[in-house]
Design a protein around this motif. Structure first.
Motif, mmCIF file in Angstrom:
data_model
loop_
_atom_site.group_PDB
_atom_site.id
_atom_site.type_symbol
_atom_site.label_atom_id
_atom_site.label_comp_id
_atom_site.label_asym_id
_atom_site.label_seq_id
_atom_site.Cartn_x
_atom_site.Cartn_y
_atom_site.Cartn_z
ATOM 1 N N VAL A 1 0.905 -1.036 0.023
ATOM 2 C CA VAL A 1 -0.317 -0.066 -0.155
ATOM 3 C C VAL A 1 0.803 1.126 -0.148
ATOM 4 O O VAL A 1 0.622 2.248 -0.709
ATOM 5 N N GLY A 2 1.876 1.234 0.787
ATOM 6 C CA GLY A 2 2.785 2.355 0.826
ATOM 7 C C GLY A 2 3.351 2.914 -0.488
ATOM 8 O O GLY A 2 3.532 3.811 -0.956
ATOM 9 N N SER A 3 3.983 1.697 -1.261
ATOM 10 C CA SER A 3 4.545 1.907 -2.657
ATOM 11 C C SER A 3 3.473 2.305 -3.497
ATOM 12 O O SER A 3 3.681 3.309 -4.200
ATOM 13 N N ILE A 4 2.253 1.885 -3.333
ATOM 14 C CA ILE A 4 1.195 2.474 -4.406
ATOM 15 C C ILE A 4 0.589 3.962 -4.162
ATOM 16 O O ILE A 4 0.730 4.651 -4.989
ATOM 17 N N MET A 5 0.520 4.243 -2.951
ATOM 18 C CA MET A 5 0.393 5.258 -2.283
ATOM 19 C C MET A 5 1.373 6.375 -2.862
ATOM 20 O O MET A 5 1.056 7.625 -3.500
ATOM 21 N N ARG A 6 2.406 6.078 -2.711
ATOM 22 C CA ARG A 6 3.880 7.255 -3.170
ATOM 23 C C ARG A 6 3.540 7.270 -4.581
ATOM 24 O O ARG A 6 3.837 8.506 -5.235
ATOM 25 N N THR A 7 3.432 5.985 -5.226
ATOM 26 C CA THR A 7 3.268 6.355 -6.850
ATOM 27 C C THR A 7 2.302 7.233 -7.442
ATOM 28 O O THR A 7 2.232 8.225 -8.166
ATOM 29 N N VAL A 8 1.030 7.029 -6.438
ATOM 30 C CA VAL A 8 -0.422 7.666 -7.056
ATOM 31 C C VAL A 8 -0.146 9.149 -6.567
ATOM 32 O O VAL A 8 -0.489 10.091 -7.426
ATOM 33 N N GLU A 9 0.531 9.381 -5.573
ATOM 34 C CA GLU A 9 0.809 10.950 -5.034
ATOM 35 C C GLU A 9 1.829 11.438 -6.171
ATOM 36 O O GLU A 9 1.346 12.624 -6.421
ATOM 37 N N LYS A 10 2.594 10.748 -6.883
ATOM 38 C CA LYS A 10 3.376 11.311 -7.710
ATOM 39 C C LYS A 10 2.617 11.849 -9.279
ATOM 40 O O LYS A 10 2.729 12.809 -9.624
ATOM 41 N N LEU A 11 1.842 10.727 -9.260
ATOM 42 C CA LEU A 11 0.992 10.973 -10.775
ATOM 43 C C LEU A 11 -0.130 12.093 -10.374
ATOM 44 O O LEU A 11 -0.604 12.599 -11.416
ATOM 45 N N PHE A 12 -0.562 12.196 -9.373
ATOM 46 C CA PHE A 12 -1.604 13.035 -8.964
ATOM 47 C C PHE A 12 -1.184 14.446 -9.085
ATOM 48 O O PHE A 12 -2.145 15.426 -9.373
ATOM 49 N N VAL A 13 -0.135 14.939 -8.817
ATOM 50 C CA VAL A 13 0.519 16.208 -9.056
ATOM 51 C C VAL A 13 0.169 16.665 -10.569
ATOM 52 O O VAL A 13 -0.217 17.936 -10.804
ATOM 53 N N ARG A 14 0.607 15.870 -11.437
ATOM 54 C CA ARG A 14 0.029 16.084 -12.954
ATOM 55 C C ARG A 14 -1.113 16.034 -13.426
ATOM 56 O O ARG A 14 -1.847 16.271 -14.276
ATOM 57 N N PHE A 15 -1.575 14.586 -12.938
ATOM 58 C CA PHE A 15 -2.979 14.003 -13.495
ATOM 59 C C PHE A 15 -4.011 13.947 -12.449
ATOM 60 O O PHE A 15 -4.670 12.813 -12.629
ATOM 61 N N GLY A 16 -4.219 14.955 -11.690
ATOM 62 C CA GLY A 16 -5.226 14.557 -10.574
ATOM 63 C C GLY A 16 -6.578 14.529 -11.016
ATOM 64 O O GLY A 16 -7.048 13.670 -10.726
ATOM 65 N N HIS A 17 -7.013 15.509 -12.093
ATOM 66 C CA HIS A 17 -8.315 15.298 -12.512
ATOM 67 C C HIS A 17 -8.850 14.006 -13.092
ATOM 68 O O HIS A 17 -9.690 13.236 -12.916
ATOM 69 N N PRO A 18 -7.736 13.472 -14.274
ATOM 70 C CA PRO A 18 -8.333 12.335 -14.865
ATOM 71 C C PRO A 18 -8.179 11.050 -13.902
ATOM 72 O O PRO A 18 -8.972 10.105 -14.285
ATOM 73 N N LEU A 19 -7.272 11.077 -12.890
ATOM 74 C CA LEU A 19 -7.199 10.118 -11.802
ATOM 75 C C LEU A 19 -8.559 10.080 -11.299
ATOM 76 O O LEU A 19 -9.289 8.667 -11.039
ATOM 77 N N VAL A 20 -9.161 10.897 -10.674
ATOM 78 C CA VAL A 20 -10.267 10.915 -10.338
ATOM 79 C C VAL A 20 -11.604 10.309 -11.079
ATOM 80 O O VAL A 20 -12.350 9.820 -10.719
ATOM 81 N N VAL A 21 -11.572 10.717 -12.342
ATOM 82 C CA VAL A 21 -12.378 10.280 -13.361
ATOM 83 C C VAL A 21 -12.247 8.805 -13.591
ATOM 84 O O VAL A 21 -13.205 7.855 -13.582
ATOM 85 N N ILE A 22 -11.148 8.375 -13.834
ATOM 86 C CA ILE A 22 -10.900 7.090 -14.229
ATOM 87 C C ILE A 22 -10.804 6.043 -13.258
ATOM 88 O O ILE A 22 -11.225 4.824 -13.176
#
Length: 257
Positions: A79-100
């Motif tokens: 979970v920690g590894s997934i969270m850190r990856t998602v945090e990095k992606l959210f900086v640039r792709f926050g809106h698409p991540l919430v949709v997808i």
């Protein structure tokens, strides 16, 4: 509720499909029941069930910020590894991540990032309905193979029930043990308060010596004097009025003329 669906899905999938997706709106359950319930019931139940936990997870990130992210990261190494990856992606792709993929991780990170609750709700609803539409289309396209699978499930319902209930029971026991640790972590999160940051205690190696000419702490001088007294008490010397081993009792040698 998800555990109930995972335990009894072989019996619910064709006898009570609405109840099955109300308990758990997993993709596999949605695909299996897509062509067997009314369209309005499919979209209404599926949307409510998929979005039900999202506002609470968003609020957790919104009110507790970095502390909520730390709590999620420390649950397991995966979970920690997934969270850190998602945090990095959210900086640039926050809106698409919430949709997808508006999963638990994305919802907490969206709240911690300060996304507008109205924007989060709109994006989440849009993505959820879109997901249901895609799954419904897949269910219609593959209706023949799905009917075959459902027939096989009906033929072997009892053995499948025994297997699924056993798997869920084992998983529930492991989850209960892990839940006690997570409860302690939640208590710590609540004690820290919203927006609390971890406090690292300085180590001895990080301590810096006082600059030249600085004032020495009187308490430190008291500890130094106590150390000298202890050293004198254990040293050799001639007993005198000041006690054994005091500097006044040590023979200083002949006086100089």
């Amino acid at each position: 509720m998800t555990q109930l669906a995972d335990a009894f899905w072989p019996s619910l999938v064709d006898r009570a499909p609405e109840l099955l997706i109300a308990l758990s709106a997993r993709n596999r359950y949605l695909v299996l029941v897509a062509g067997r319930i009314d369209e309005w019931a499919y979209f209404l139940i599926g949307t409510i069930r998929l979005m039900a936990p999202d506002p609470f997870l968003f609020a957790l990130g919104w009110f507790y910020g970095p502390a909520a992210l730390r709590w999620m990261e420390t649950r397991t190494p995966t979970v920690g590894s997934i969270m850190r990856t998602v945090e990095k992606l959210f900086v640039r792709f926050g809106h698409p991540l919430v949709v997808i993929i508006p999963n638990n991780y994305v919802c907490i990170i969206a709240g911690a990032a300060g996304m507008s609750p109205w924007l989060f709700g709109f994006l989440n609803l849009t993505g959820t309905v879109g997901r249901l539409v895609v799954i419904r289309i897949v269910g219609d396209v593959f209706s023949g193979p799905i009917d075959t699978v459902l027939g096989w499930i009906g033929d072997y319902r009892i053995p499948l029930l025994v297997i699924s209930i056993t798997i869920v029971a084992i998983g529930a026991a492991a989850e209960a043990r892990r839940g006690r640790r997570e409860l302690a972590a939640l208590h710590l999160l609540e004690a820290q308060g919203p927006g609390a940051e971890p406090e690292d205690e300085p180590s001895a190696a990080d301590a810096e010596p006082p600059p030249p000419g600085s004032t020495v702490d009187p308490e430190a001088m008291g500890d130094l004097d106590a150390g000298h007294d202890s050293l004198g008490a254990t040293g050799s010397g001639t007993p005198g009025d000041d006690g054994p081993g005091t500097p006044g009792d040590v023979d200083a040698g002949p006086e100089r003329p």
